[in-house]
Design a protein around this motif. Sequence first.
Motif, PDB file in Angstrom:
ATOM      1  N   GLN A  61       0.840  -1.208   0.000  1.00 35.27           N
ATOM      2  CA  GLN A  61       0.000   0.000   0.000  1.00 35.27           C
ATOM      3  C   GLN A  61       0.878   1.261   0.000  1.00 35.27           C
ATOM      4  O   GLN A  61       0.590   2.232  -0.711  1.00 35.27           O
ATOM      5  N   ILE A  62       1.963   1.247   0.803  1.00 32.90           N
ATOM      6  CA  ILE A  62       2.864   2.407   0.844  1.00 32.90           C
ATOM      7  C   ILE A  62       3.502   2.622  -0.519  1.00 32.90           C
ATOM      8  O   ILE A  62       3.643   3.759  -0.996  1.00 32.90           O
ATOM      9  N   LEU A  63       3.881   1.519  -1.188  1.00 30.10           N
ATOM     10  CA  LEU A  63       4.474   1.627  -2.526  1.00 30.10           C
ATOM     11  C   LEU A  63       3.500   2.272  -3.505  1.00 30.10           C
ATOM     12  O   LEU A  63       3.888   3.148  -4.300  1.00 30.10           O
ATOM     13  N   GLU A  64       2.241   1.874  -3.442  1.00 31.68           N
ATOM     14  CA  GLU A  64       1.232   2.475  -4.329  1.00 31.68           C
ATOM     15  C   GLU A  64       1.097   3.967  -4.067  1.00 31.68           C
ATOM     16  O   GLU A  64       0.986   4.770  -5.004  1.00 31.68           O
ATOM     17  N   ASP A  65       1.127   4.358  -2.781  1.00 31.22           N
ATOM     18  CA  ASP A  65       1.044   5.784  -2.433  1.00 31.22           C
ATOM     19  C   ASP A  65       2.280   6.539  -2.924  1.00 31.22           C
ATOM     20  O   ASP A  65       2.167   7.683  -3.394  1.00 31.22           O
ATOM     21  N   LEU A  66       3.443   5.897  -2.819  1.00 27.99           N
ATOM     22  CA  LEU A  66       4.680   6.544  -3.290  1.00 27.99           C
ATOM     23  C   LEU A  66       4.621   6.786  -4.796  1.00 27.99           C
ATOM     24  O   LEU A  66       5.000   7.858  -5.281  1.00 27.99           O
ATOM     25  N   GLN A  97      10.490 -13.947  -3.437  1.00 29.73           N
ATOM     26  CA  GLN A  97       9.357 -14.187  -2.534  1.00 29.73           C
ATOM     27  C   GLN A  97       9.855 -14.689  -1.178  1.00 29.73           C
ATOM     28  O   GLN A  97       9.363 -14.277  -0.124  1.00 29.73           O
ATOM     29  N   ASP A  98      10.851 -15.577  -1.209  1.00 31.99           N
ATOM     30  CA  ASP A  98      11.411 -16.105   0.044  1.00 31.99           C
ATOM     31  C   ASP A  98      12.025 -14.988   0.873  1.00 31.99           C
ATOM     32  O   ASP A  98      11.867 -14.934   2.099  1.00 31.99           O
ATOM     33  N   LEU A  99      12.749 -14.086   0.223  1.00 35.18           N
ATOM     34  CA  LEU A  99      13.373 -12.977   0.935  1.00 35.18           C
ATOM     35  C   LEU A  99      12.316 -12.060   1.549  1.00 35.18           C
ATOM     36  O   LEU A  99      12.491 -11.536   2.650  1.00 35.18           O
ATOM     37  N   LEU A 100      11.217 -11.880   0.814  1.00 41.73           N
ATOM     38  CA  LEU A 100      10.120 -11.046   1.314  1.00 41.73           C
ATOM     39  C   LEU A 100       9.576 -11.631   2.614  1.00 41.73           C
ATOM     40  O   LEU A 100       9.332 -10.906   3.591  1.00 41.73           O
ATOM     41  N   HIS A 101       9.418 -12.965   2.654  1.00 41.20           N
ATOM     42  CA  HIS A 101       8.869 -13.620   3.838  1.00 41.20           C
ATOM     43  C   HIS A 101       9.902 -13.743   4.955  1.00 41.20           C
ATOM     44  O   HIS A 101       9.538 -14.018   6.093  1.00 41.20           O
ATOM     45  N   ARG A 102      11.172 -13.539   4.647  1.00 35.46           N
ATOM     46  CA  ARG A 102      12.203 -13.477   5.700  1.00 35.46           C
ATOM     47  C   ARG A 102      12.293 -12.067   6.286  1.00 35.46           C
ATOM     48  O   ARG A 102      12.604 -11.896   7.458  1.00 35.46           O
ATOM     49  N   GLN A 142      11.356  -4.497  -2.030  1.00 37.20           N
ATOM     50  CA  GLN A 142      11.106  -5.840  -2.550  1.00 37.20           C
ATOM     51  C   GLN A 142       9.767  -5.905  -3.291  1.00 37.20           C
ATOM     52  O   GLN A 142       9.646  -6.595  -4.312  1.00 37.20           O
ATOM     53  N   GLN A 143       8.772  -5.185  -2.781  1.00 36.99           N
ATOM     54  CA  GLN A 143       7.492  -5.116  -3.501  1.00 36.99           C
ATOM     55  C   GLN A 143       7.683  -4.438  -4.852  1.00 36.99           C
ATOM     56  O   GLN A 143       7.063  -4.829  -5.855  1.00 36.99           O
ATOM     57  N   LEU A 144       8.542  -3.429  -4.884  1.00 34.92           N
ATOM     58  CA  LEU A 144       8.839  -2.749  -6.153  1.00 34.92           C
ATOM     59  C   LEU A 144       9.527  -3.699  -7.122  1.00 34.92           C
ATOM     60  O   LEU A 144       9.196  -3.731  -8.322  1.00 34.92           O
ATOM     61  N   LEU A 145      10.474  -4.497  -6.615  1.00 39.68           N
ATOM     62  CA  LEU A 145      11.174  -5.456  -7.481  1.00 39.68           C
ATOM     63  C   LEU A 145      10.203  -6.478  -8.062  1.00 39.68           C
ATOM     64  O   LEU A 145      10.291  -6.827  -9.246  1.00 39.68           O
ATOM     65  N   LEU A 146       9.275  -6.933  -7.236  1.00 40.68           N
ATOM     66  CA  LEU A 146       8.281  -7.886  -7.736  1.00 40.68           C
ATOM     67  C   LEU A 146       7.387  -7.244  -8.785  1.00 40.68           C
ATOM     68  O   LEU A 146       7.014  -7.870  -9.778  1.00 40.68           O
ATOM     69  N   ARG A 147       7.044  -5.981  -8.562  1.00 40.34           N
ATOM     70  CA  ARG A 147       6.182  -5.269  -9.499  1.00 40.34           C
ATOM     71  C   ARG A 147       6.907  -5.027 -10.822  1.00 40.34           C
ATOM     72  O   ARG A 147       6.306  -5.141 -11.890  1.00 40.34           O
TER      73      ARG A 147
END
Length: 930
Positions: free
Chosen positions: A604-609, A719-724, A697-702
């Motif tokens: 959500q923060i990424l979308e706002d940015l 994805q694994d790094l995101l969950h870590r 990481q959300q940006l990288l996935l996007r």
Amino acid sequence: MAAALAARSCLELSAAGRAPPRPPQELLFMPPGIAPLPAGRYSDSAGGFCYQESAQLGAATRNRWVRWSTSGDTVELVEESLDVNLLNNAVRLRIQGCPFLPGGVHLCEVQSHLVVLLLTAQTVHRLLLPHPARLYRSELITESQVQSVFTDISKIHIRDPSSYYVIPSVPGLAPNSVASAAWLSSEGEALFALPSASGGIFVLKLPPPDAPGSVSVVELKQSSVVQRFLTGWMPTAIRGDGGPSDVPVSLSVHCLDHDAFLFALCQDHKLRMWSYKDQMCLMVADLLEFMPVSRDLRLAAGTGHRLRLAFSQSLGLYLGVYMHAPKRGQFCVFQLVSTESNRYSLDHISSLFSSQETLVDFALTSAEIWALWHNEENQTVVKYINFEQNVAGQWNQVFVQPLPEEEVTVRQDQDPREIYLEYLFMPGRFSNAAIQKALQIFSQGTERHMDLTWDELRKEVTLAVENEFQGSVTEYECSPEEFWQLQVEFWSKFYACCLQYQEALSRPLALHLNPYTSMVCLLKKGSMSFLVPCSLVDHLYLLSNEHLLTEDDAAIFDDLEMSRDVVCLVQCLRLIGESISMEMAFIMEMACSRLQPPEKAAEQILEDLIANDTENVMEDIHSKLQEIRNPIHAIGLLIREMDYETDIDMERAPHLALRMNLSQLFGSGTAAHVVCGGVAKICTVRFLLCRDLLILQQLLLRLGDPMVLGGGQLFQSQQDLLHRTSPLLLSYFLIRWASQCLASDVPVDTLESNLQHLSVLELADTTALTPHKLVSGPQTIVELFFQEVARKHIISRLFLQPNTSLAETSLNWPHLITSIVADFLPLLWPSNPSFLFPECLMGSCQYTQLQEYIRLLQPWCHVNMGSCCFMMGRCYLVMGEGHKEFLAGFVTDLCCFQATLRTCIFKHHLDLGHNSEAYVALTQNPDPSR
């Protein structure tokens, strides 16, 4: 587990407690026959003294020092300790009508005494105090509180004529210099060096306190070099002219066995060295030879120059000189070299340039310079440099404690009083002294609010602001919106007052450097703070971009390309962090508090940015990402550096009773403030770093860019790094919360009763807990845990290792504080098998705090789940909420609680030999009445 890789920068950690300052012992002396001078004649000053054996584990003076500050005709001295709480440790002495010279306080250590030498504009004084080694033997210091050297200062005969002397009008004190030095001779005489009105230096000598004799005055002038050979030596007055150019602006002394070298940095930019015994000038050095000089500088008086000495047994005497010039300054470091015929010269070691505006103070060691400035915005700047190794002349950063925010944001749906009170009384934000001073002003001096506890202060602040507010509201009817707005106005007015005093009290007056332990402190009015090494991760994240770009990448990791990747990654995180608004930051805070997935909040923060990206920050981040050779590897490395998860068994520590000299190490309230302040600072910084890392990481996935991610096959790794990263962020959030959560003050009988219940159930190591009332003001639950349990584990692990000779171990502050914090974090880390922290909360009757801790922990941490369920059940019972165990939502808690209780009853029957009853207890639900 996180590696404790040290960087070159430091963090400032405040030691200002939440307890009201203990009132100092007050002494007043009015020297007879003196015309009073105005108190504001000189600026305020501060300094410190460290005992010679402060680094020795077996010494009575281990981890002890004295700090002092002067203001007008008053000096305040405070003895401090990291190991024990010192009683009667502060004294305030006023010598009426005699303003203290800045820096005019000198302490000297002899076998049986600590001697305080004081210099005012009109008098000199000598105070004899008992040495700590005389007060008690170190192996007997097993109490948490001991008497300070200042305990019996009121019995000292300060008015005794042998304890002070009035400065004679001839030669008189130079009006345009505040330099001074003082020392003890090997015979016990007290010597005071001052700038003479006629040029040069004069020295007052007080005879030993236990020997008859009169005070003598000796004048040292430049002409005495020649005078000695032309007319013979005249010990009480030197003939010849001494113009004002040789008036010293800075004085320092180096004591030898039977002599003292007196160094004078003078207005004519020359450094002069005197032998006091021979009363002879042994060296004159023109320091302008070592700096770029204009004609204007040579003609101007060098009133802003400073001099410091540092002695090393192996390397000899070092001299540090700060040469002041308009808009710039230069440090020169020299080593004193002896030549034939009792002549000396300076070996130039290093020249270091600085563009800082106003130098406040600097300290010297045989390898480093530490400097304190005020910049053009009047902000504090602290830096240090290793002048032996740093050829490029690059200063290392010290991240000073930032002031609280200038404004507090209150939303329309929030109660302004609650928000402001929470902000004002958040541990580590405002000092007790700042709030009390603001309260005094806000109440317009109608009442004296002194020595209030933290809770009393909160009540008085609420009362004062509410009274002011109610006085305005009763004048007219107002709508709920106007009522809310008026509340905000009155609370913001009080907050601004607190901020003003916090800023004034936070301004450092001086540096204090302990050459034996390498501890560096900032001395302030009424308090002090400590400088501690900054870890690599925090160093990179906090470092400004200009310094990050010039950072020596090879010094970070052995792999140069990986170092560059990590630096670029951190620059991306900084770009994200600097773009996040207060509203965006609030999204992540609320998600963690309300047990919502941080990954969703980051999205959500990424979308706002992206939606509010008017500065093309996303483009800059994307461009910077292209420079990273292996982003997955770099992110993984950063995560490993921040993870304190370990398989090492940290449950039980060896007992320290046999090692009395260790049992109190770092046991004082001051040490707890510093260690736990370090933990809080690390967790605050790394929570933000993990937040920004989740967003990246959300940006990288996007983006899904093969050029960035290194190919589609690495999507799963991302994805694994995101969950870590998510549990890492939640771990730092939880410890940060605990670092700000105050412990409840529990009556001793309640604590004893609670410990008895737990010992019957054999649920906790109750021997590690001591039932005592909180005496040093409210602690946070992290401070409580450190003092009650964790400290003993950490000290045992650090010092009770095989082949460790304690007698040969000397304390080194940077290494020790770094090791203690690094060992403390795993004990707090929620996903480690150690359960000492919640056990301590339960044993200390902190059930409200324990409930909240488990609430924040349970949804995402799957370690110690059974123990958490049982403890929550115990909380319900103690808090009178036992009925909650039988609700459907708490079946798990109840089952776990019953299982534990069944095990306890089973063990009890076995101990009594009741085998059949034991079998029944293990196989059936227990009868609660039993």
